[in-house]
Structure formats: C-alpha cells, structure tokens
Design a protein around this motif. Structure first.
Motif, PDB file in Angstrom:
ATOM      1  N   LEU A 164      74.115 -78.759  64.017  1.00 32.52           N
ATOM      2  CA  LEU A 164      75.459 -78.995  63.452  1.00 32.52           C
ATOM      3  C   LEU A 164      75.745 -80.498  63.355  1.00 32.52           C
TER       4      LEU A 164
ATOM      5  N   CYS B  74      70.653 -74.308  59.565  1.00 31.44           N
ATOM      6  CA  CYS B  74      70.287 -73.948  60.937  1.00 31.44           C
ATOM      7  C   CYS B  74      69.279 -72.799  60.938  1.00 31.44           C
TER       8      CYS B  74
ATOM      9  N   ILE C 269      71.201 -71.992  73.687  1.00 39.07           N
ATOM     10  CA  ILE C 269      71.404 -71.710  72.261  1.00 39.07           C
ATOM     11  C   ILE C 269      72.495 -72.618  71.691  1.00 39.07           C
ATOM     12  N   GLU C 270      73.541 -72.824  72.460  1.00 34.42           N
ATOM     13  CA  GLU C 270      74.611 -73.720  72.000  1.00 34.42           C
ATOM     14  C   GLU C 270      74.085 -75.129  71.744  1.00 34.42           C
TER      15      GLU C 270
ATOM     16  N   ARG D 242      79.502 -78.418  57.561  1.00 35.34           N
ATOM     17  CA  ARG D 242      79.856 -77.105  58.130  1.00 35.34           C
ATOM     18  C   ARG D 242      79.534 -75.978  57.159  1.00 35.34           C
TER      19      ARG D 242
ATOM     20  N   PHE E 276      75.793 -75.460  57.122  1.00 41.25           N
ATOM     21  CA  PHE E 276      75.190 -75.308  58.450  1.00 41.25           C
ATOM     22  C   PHE E 276      74.448 -73.966  58.647  1.00 41.25           C
ATOM     23  N   PRO E 277      75.045 -72.826  58.275  1.00 44.80           N
ATOM     24  CA  PRO E 277      74.331 -71.563  58.517  1.00 44.80           C
ATOM     25  C   PRO E 277      72.947 -71.529  57.867  1.00 44.80           C
TER      26      PRO E 277
ATOM     27  N   LEU F  91      72.233 -75.181  68.478  1.00 40.45           N
ATOM     28  CA  LEU F  91      73.160 -75.102  67.340  1.00 40.45           C
ATOM     29  C   LEU F  91      73.935 -76.412  67.172  1.00 40.45           C
ATOM     30  N   GLU F  92      74.356 -76.983  68.289  1.00 46.41           N
ATOM     31  CA  GLU F  92      75.112 -78.243  68.207  1.00 46.41           C
ATOM     32  C   GLU F  92      74.234 -79.376  67.668  1.00 46.41           C
TER      33      GLU F  92
END
Lengths: 163, 244
Positions: free
Chosen positions: B63, B83, B55-56, B76, B79-80, B59-60
């Motif tokens: 991001l 993503c 998952i990281e 940033r 991003f939410p 997300l990365e």
C-alpha cells in the motif's frame, strides 16, 4: 507461439484464475484490512488530537495558575501594605491621644500644685502672722497696747507680701 | 531429462487440455484464498495476532509503495490489483521451491511421463496473462483519466512517433511477461541441472538464491506495474510518478 507454450485456453485459464484471486482477496483481505487500517489511523489521529487538546488545556491551566498566584501575591502585598498603613495611623492616633492625655494630666497636676501652693502660702502666711503677732505681742507687750501692736504687724506683713 | 518451454499437458477434459502450471496456479489461488479466509475470520482491530500482523505488514508495504508511486487516491484504487500481483507471484515462486514439488510425476493422456506440478510463472501463459491485465489496466486508466480523445491525442503526439508509442505499450507487456517467465523458468532449469549434477548440499544454496530472486521478481513486476499505471494516470493524480 506453440513452441513458447502460449495458447488461448491457457491464457484464459490463468487470467481467470488471477481474476478470481483478485476478487476473492479484495473481498476477504483488502477491503476489511483497508477499512481496519483507516479506522486505526482515524483512532490514532483522534488520540493525537485529544493529546494535543489536553496539552493545550494543561498549558492554559498552568497560565491561569501562575496568573492567580501573581494576583494572590499582589493582593497579599496590598493587604500587608494596607495593614501597615492602618497600624501606622493607629499608632499615630494613640500617640497623639497619649500626648493629649499626658498634657492634660500635667496641666491638671500643675493647677493642683499651684492651688496647693497657694493654700500652703495662705496657711503659712496666716501662721506667720500669728507667730509674728505672738512674737510682737511678747516683744512690745510692755510698751504698746494691743491695737498699736496689731497695726504695726499688719504694716510689716503688707510690706513683706509686696516684697 | 527433457526441458520444454511450454507447460506439460497433464489431463484432458474433452478438447480442453489441463497443464501442470494450470494445476499449480489453481492450487496457489486456492491456498491464498484459504489464508485470506482464515485472516478474515480472525481479523481483530484491537488485538492483532502474529498471523494478522504479518499479513498486515505485507499489505502495508504494498500500500505504501502504491501511494508513494501513484499518489494516495490512485494508489488506493489500484492497490487490490497491484497487491495481488505481488502476493500471487511471490507465493507461486516460493511454492515452486518447496521440497517434493517436482517429485510427483504422472503419465498423461499422451502416454508421456510428466511432472504433476510446475512453477506457475514458468509458463508464459501465466506471466502474459498478468502482464496483459497490468497493461490493460494502464490503458483503461489512461482513457478514463484523459478521455478517449485525450488518450489518443497523447498517443499520437507527435504524430510520427505514434508507432513508437504503440510499440512501447506492447513492449511493456513483453518485458513484464518475459522478465518474470525468463527468471523463473531459468531458475527451474538451473535447479533441475544442479539436482542432476550435484544432488547434495549444493542445490540448497541455489534454492536460497531462487527464493531471493523469486521475491525480487515479484517486487519488480509490482513496482513496474504501479509505475506504468501512475504514468498513465498523469502527473495530476500521480505526483511522484516522475521520480519513479
């Protein structure tokens, strides 16, 4: 619009569902993950900074070590040089003293020899005088009295000594 | 076999009609929230497991995409939303490819036999909602960055091109929504036809292709959203927007 299946209720439902998802994922997923990634990045930056500081300290210690080594080497060379000079001075002093003592000994020996020589000469002269007197007495006993004989011998010895 | 552009109604709650794509999107939302809750519960800074690492990495990836396109600060901030576009579209697309997804049929309140589930992005309401949110965010950012006067001034500079600018903004909505809907709906129809004509082996190849297209479409929607956002925020906040 109806043939495409677009209706306000459907649009609202999907928009709200997506909005709920954004909100839920923000709370459960994005915020904690971003915070954790920031912490991790901060930790990595800190680690890199620490490593850099340690590297600089090591380099500084190496420089200090080399400087101290060179200083110690210079100090050692200086002390060796000083010791060599001191030894040279000591040697010269000892030699000078030895020469002086030797000269004194020689002088003393020479004086002693001269004294002994003089004494020996005196003794020899006295002995010769006695011998000569004796010889002369025996030779001239018949013709001269003792006084004349002694005078003749003294004159003879004085001549001999002058020569 | 009847193919309709509109999602099929499954149930009715008073005057409110529930379609099969609404059910699917609700399931996908709940599924993603459940996964996020499990992730949150297991989150560990020092020793991440495989699940967390997976998952990281996703997300990365998003991001980095946001920050590279829109700049660090703006990237940033958006991003939410961005993503969620990527994660939801990808999950919804792949969820529709699961075996048995289209196999559950029910008789609806009109007496018609309809599939209980249908890929969420094969409904224009879904893709349009997301496109409106994306372009709405673009407009809000444009206003907050430049101020209302500056935003309107840019929209009307030069004045004779103002209608073109407005049409361009609307076309963003249509292109985002239409592209995603068209690809996913087309894929669904293709698979349905393939299952009807050649039910063995061959559809599996198309399922693989659809999985790839599902990923690509999620990526395209996400990238375009970030690009529109970074352009709206201006060059000051989005240094790499021109490159995108």
């Amino acid at each position: 619009m109806e043939k495409l299946g677009i209706d306000l209720w459907g649009l609202l439902w999907q928009a709200v569902a997506f909005g709920v998802l954004v909100f839920g994922l923000y709370k459960l997923l994005y915020r904690p993950t971003l915070r954790m990634l920031d912490e991790r990045a901060q930790r990595i930056r800190q680690g890199l900074a620490d490593a850099d500081r340690a590297r600089r300290r090591l380099e500084e210690a190496e420089r200090e070590y080399v400087a101290r080594l060179e200083e110690a080497s210079r100090e050692g060379q200086r002390k060796v040089s000083e010791a060599t000079q001191a030894a040279q001075r000591l040697r010269d002093e000892i030699l000078a003293q030895a020469r002086q003592e030797a000269a004194a000994l020689i002088m003393q020996a020479r004086q002693q020899i001269e004294a002994e020589q003089r004494q020996a000469l005196e003794e020899v002269r006295a002995h010769i005088a006695e011998l000569a007197v004796e010889a002369a007495r025996r030779v001239v006993r018949a013709s001269l009295d003792e006084e004349a004989q002694r005078r003749l011998v003294e004159e003879f010895l004085a001549d001999e000594m002058r020569q | 076999m009847e193919i309709t552009l509109a999602a099929e109604p499954v149930a009715r709650l008073g005057d409110v009609v529930i379609t099969n794509t609404m059910i699917t999107s609700a399931i996908v939302v709940l599924l993603l929230l459940a996964v996020a809750a499990v992730y949150r519960a297991r989150l560990s800074t020092d020793s991440p497991g495989r699940f967390q690492s997976l998952i990281e990495s996703v997300l990365e990836f998003v991001l980095n995409l946001c920050e590279a396109t829109a700049g660090k600060e703006l990237g940033r901030r958006v991003f939410p939303l961005v993503c969620t576009f990527f994660v939801f579209i990808l999950t919804a697309n792949w969820f529709g490819l699961l075996p048995g997804f289209s196999a559950i049929w029910v008789v609806n309140f009109e007496g018609h036999r309809v599939p209980l589930l249908r890929a969420a992005n094969s409904d224009l309401n879904m893709t349009l909602a997301m496109a409106l949110i994306a372009v709405g965010t673009v407009q809000v950012l444009g206003v907050t960055t430049r101020g209302l006067a500056g935003y309107l001034k840019e929209l009307a500079t030069p004045l004779f091109l103002a209608p073109i600018h407005i049409i361009s903004e609307i076309s963003h909505v249509i292109s985002l929504a239409g592209r995603l809907f068209g690809n996913i709906f087309g894929g669904e129809v293709l698979l349905l036809v393939m299952y009807s004509i050649l039910p063995y082996v061959v559809p599996a190849l198309f399922v693989g292709l659809e999985a790839l297209f599902g990923f690509i479409q999620a990526l395209i929607f996400t990238v375009l959203s970030v690009v529109y956002i970074s352009l709206a925020a201006g060059a000051e906040e989005a240094p790499s927007a021109h490159a995108a």
